[in-house]
Design an enzyme around this catalytic site. Sequence first.
Site, PDB file in Angstrom:
ATOM      1  N   HIS A 180      41.550  42.208  44.263  1.00 19.84           N
ATOM      2  CA  HIS A 180      40.310  41.463  44.037  1.00 19.84           C
ATOM      3  C   HIS A 180      40.521  39.992  44.379  1.00 19.84           C
ATOM      4  CE1 HIS A 180      40.041  45.109  41.585  1.00 19.84           C
ATOM      5  NE2 HIS A 180      38.745  44.984  41.605  1.00 19.84           N
TER       6      HIS A 180
ATOM      7  N   HIS B 278      29.038  50.490  39.276  1.00 23.76           N
ATOM      8  CA  HIS B 278      28.950  49.174  38.637  1.00 23.76           C
ATOM      9  C   HIS B 278      28.550  48.120  39.663  1.00 23.76           C
ATOM     10  CE1 HIS B 278      33.195  49.148  39.980  1.00 23.76           C
ATOM     11  NE2 HIS B 278      33.412  47.926  39.569  1.00 23.76           N
TER      12      HIS B 278
ATOM     13  N   HIS C 216      39.230  51.017  36.909  1.00 17.16           N
ATOM     14  CA  HIS C 216      40.263  49.984  36.699  1.00 17.16           C
ATOM     15  C   HIS C 216      39.755  48.701  36.012  1.00 17.16           C
ATOM     16  CE1 HIS C 216      39.187  48.318  40.950  1.00 17.16           C
ATOM     17  NE2 HIS C 216      38.491  47.695  40.019  1.00 17.16           N
TER      18      HIS C 216
ATOM     19  N   GLU D  94      33.946  50.883  45.579  1.00 21.49           N
ATOM     20  CA  GLU D  94      35.368  51.163  45.260  1.00 21.49           C
ATOM     21  C   GLU D  94      35.662  52.661  45.287  1.00 21.49           C
ATOM     22  OE1 GLU D  94      36.334  47.311  42.360  1.00 21.49           O
ATOM     23  OE2 GLU D  94      35.995  49.257  41.431  1.00 21.49           O
TER      24      GLU D  94
HETATM   25  C1  DHB Z   1      34.653  44.663  36.176  1.00 24.05           C
HETATM   26  C2  DHB Z   1      34.879  45.797  36.944  1.00 24.05           C
HETATM   27  C3  DHB Z   1      35.675  45.739  38.075  1.00 24.05           C
HETATM   28  O1  DHB Z   1      35.905  46.804  38.923  1.00 24.05           O
HETATM   29  C4  DHB Z   1      36.306  44.556  38.410  1.00 24.05           C
HETATM   30  O2  DHB Z   1      37.150  44.575  39.453  1.00 24.05           O
HETATM   31  C5  DHB Z   1      36.072  43.404  37.663  1.00 24.05           C
HETATM   32  C6  DHB Z   1      35.245  43.462  36.548  1.00 24.05           C
HETATM   33  C7  DHB Z   1      33.803  44.723  34.961  1.00 24.05           C
HETATM   34  O3  DHB Z   1      33.128  45.732  34.716  1.00 24.05           O
HETATM   35  O4  DHB Z   1      33.808  43.763  34.209  1.00 24.05           O
HETATM   36 FE    FE Z   2      37.153  46.295  40.761  1.00 26.13          FE
END
Ligand code: DHB
Ligand code: FE
Length: 280
Positions: free
Chosen positions: A59, A193, A12, A240
């Site tokens: 978020h 991530h 997302h 997540e």
């Molecule tokens: C990014 C990824 C995310 O899941 C998020 O909520 C905010 C930023 C990113 O990779 O920039």
């Molecule tokens: Fe996220």
Amino acid sequence: MAEIIAGVACSHVPAIGVAIDQGKTDEPYWQPLFQGFERSREWMSELKPDVAIVVYNDHATAFSLEMIPTFALGCADAFLPADEGWGPRPVPLVQGHPELAWHIAQSVILDEFDLTIVNRMEVDHGLTVPLSLMCGQPDAWPCPVIPLCVNVVQYPPPTGNRCFNLGKAIRRAVQSFDQDLRVVIFGTGGMSHQLQAQRAGLINPVFDNRFMDDLVSHPESVTRIPHVDYLREAGSEGIELVMWLVMRGALDDEVRQMHRHYHVPASNTAVGHLILENVR
Ligand code: DHB
Ligand code: FE
């Protein structure tokens, strides 16, 4: 009788939403990512589900650190796209399905999953980006959406096993709704991530691909991944991924993988995507 016919897993990343909204999807950086969703949009427009349940995380947009529900079910008529700093995304209002949502709340809570019932909630990129990837840029989303928001922002998030079992309870709830509805369930977020601290930028394609393999073929093994392994292997925001287990738990043990896509990078994130159908 209503039934869950298919599941979608989908990352997302907010920058994906910006790329769509600003017409940048054909740029060299983005093109390979979006190409992997062309088939998905065709699949979605052929499937024509009556309702989508979208499992996603907020978020700190609708909920701040003042109030942190572990599982929050959106029972409202509609959900406004949130302003996340650049203004609300120019996407349609998300129409809910209060009747099915309240039925799910009743069924799941009496099944001993204590959800928070939410009658007003704005939805952020966690929900709108997967919708854009799967539905494109229509004037109205193709079906009503029931948001199910999971806390993966503030420790402690729910375990993968709890999420998987919640998926099973949602499936029982949908099956006991007395209207003929074909329902698709999305599990969103992930893949590896980490947005902060020394390991910011961490991506782990080996973990991500094994996660997708196992989620499809033997999800029980995925339910046993402890939080610390998500952190170690997939980074702090990799947690997540527990939301994909809600989706998987709501499907049959055996599923047909209709589509799979994996792309690095999108902003700081590895993007993963699966389309799974129950074998009938
Ligand atoms: C990014 C990824 C995310 O899941 C998020 O909520 C905010 C930023 C990113 O990779 O920039
Ligand atoms: Fe996220």
